[in-house]
Design a protein around this motif. Structure first.
Motif, short mmCIF file in Angstrom:
data_model
loop_
_atom_site.label_atom_id
_atom_site.label_comp_id
_atom_site.label_asym_id
_atom_site.label_seq_id
_atom_site.Cartn_x
_atom_site.Cartn_y
_atom_site.Cartn_z
N MET A 206 45.53 -36.52 80.83
CA MET A 206 46.43 -36.13 81.91
C MET A 206 46.83 -37.34 82.75
SD MET A 206 46.37 -32.88 81.30
CE MET A 206 46.74 -31.75 82.61
N ASP A 207 48.05 -37.31 83.28
CA ASP A 207 48.53 -38.29 84.25
C ASP A 207 48.01 -37.83 85.61
OD1 ASP A 207 49.96 -40.22 85.69
OD2 ASP A 207 51.80 -39.01 85.69
N VAL B 99 38.26 -35.03 84.39
CA VAL B 99 37.51 -36.17 84.90
C VAL B 99 38.42 -37.39 84.93
CG1 VAL B 99 35.54 -37.70 84.47
CG2 VAL B 99 35.36 -35.27 83.94
N ASN B 100 38.54 -38.02 86.10
CA ASN B 100 39.33 -39.23 86.22
C ASN B 100 38.55 -40.41 85.65
OD1 ASN B 100 40.21 -41.75 88.18
ND2 ASN B 100 41.89 -40.49 87.44
N THR C 14 39.87 -38.47 92.03
CA THR C 14 39.19 -37.19 92.13
C THR C 14 39.02 -36.54 90.76
OG1 THR C 14 40.05 -36.88 94.36
CG2 THR C 14 39.30 -34.91 93.21
N SER C 15 37.83 -36.03 90.51
CA SER C 15 37.53 -35.24 89.31
C SER C 15 37.15 -33.84 89.76
CB SER C 15 36.35 -35.85 88.55
OG SER C 15 36.67 -37.14 88.08
N ASP D 138 43.26 -39.07 83.35
CA ASP D 138 42.20 -38.07 83.36
C ASP D 138 41.94 -37.61 81.93
OD1 ASP D 138 42.10 -38.02 86.15
OD2 ASP D 138 43.45 -36.31 86.30
N ILE D 139 40.70 -37.21 81.68
CA ILE D 139 40.33 -36.55 80.43
C ILE D 139 40.06 -35.09 80.79
CG2 ILE D 139 38.69 -36.44 78.52
CD1 ILE D 139 40.37 -39.03 78.61
N ASN D 140 40.69 -34.18 80.07
CA ASN D 140 40.53 -32.75 80.33
C ASN D 140 39.87 -32.09 79.13
OD1 ASN D 140 42.00 -29.89 79.74
ND2 ASN D 140 41.51 -30.12 81.91
N ALA D 141 38.90 -31.23 79.40
CA ALA D 141 38.26 -30.42 78.35
C ALA D 141 38.14 -29.00 78.87
CB ALA D 141 36.88 -30.98 78.01
N GLU D 142 38.37 -28.04 77.98
CA GLU D 142 38.35 -26.63 78.39
C GLU D 142 37.84 -25.78 77.24
OE1 GLU D 142 41.74 -25.10 80.80
OE2 GLU D 142 42.02 -23.80 79.05
#
Length: 181
Positions: free
Chosen positions: A37-38, A81-82, A87-88, A54-58
């Motif tokens: 993510m930006d 998570v940045n 901010t994360s 950012d790294i996103n996991a879901e």
């Protein structure tokens, strides 16, 4: 930074472990999503936080029968998570996926989040989020390559909706990969 590295490693390990879980009719995990993510995207406003991605996991779970009346949303948990000092946050909520065609779909989520940013004024690396608990929502448009693999363009937003004195929200944009069991 050490705390974020540990959180990022835990999220990645969870995603890989869940991806190895065999799909079955009795399974409770329906999908795993991973993306980049930006952070604090300047697409919507002037960015205050870091430009580090950012790294996103879901993880999406099978929709329980009692939610059938609400278009069968799937419960979800996730985190963004940045990779720098921004901010994360972790989040949970419900997600709805609507097919536009056999391949194209839209996806909407709503829930809550908890973040590690500032709640007592802006800092050099954080906006002022006002309070720790926030609302979290996202929207995606996606393309399915087959029954298991898809790519999505995603916008996610976190803010307190005016429930706290200060309310500087965070909006991220990015691309995510989804594996459906």
């Amino acid at each position: 930074m050490k705390q974020k590295t540990s959180l990022l490693a835990a999220m990645a390990a969870t995603a890989f472990i869940c991806a190895g879980v065999p799909a079955s009719a009795e399974g409770f995990i329906s999908e795993v999503r991973l993306g980049v993510m930006d952070h604090d995207s300047s697409m919507f406003h002037d960015s205050h936080e870091t430009s580090d991605p950012d790294i996103n996991a879901e993880i999406r779970f099978v929709s329980p029968d009692f939610l059938a009346w609400a278009f069968a949303p799937r419960p979800l948990i996730g985190g963004t998570v940045n990779t720098g000092n921004g901010t994360s946050f972790g989040y949970a909520g419900l997600g709805w996926t609507f097919d536009l065609t056999d391949a194209f779909f839209i996806d909407l989520t709503f829930g809550g989040a908890v973040h590690d940013g500032s709640t007592k004024g802006r800092t050099a690396t954080s906006k002022d989020y006002g309070c720790r608990a926030q609302f979290h929502e996202s929207g995606s448009i996606g393309y399915r390559f087959d029954k298991s693999n898809a790519l999505m363009l995603t916008v996610e937003h976190m803010s307190n909706g005016g429930l706290c004195k200060r309310n500087e929200g965070l909006t991220n944009t990015g691309i995510r990969y989804a594996y459906t069991f």
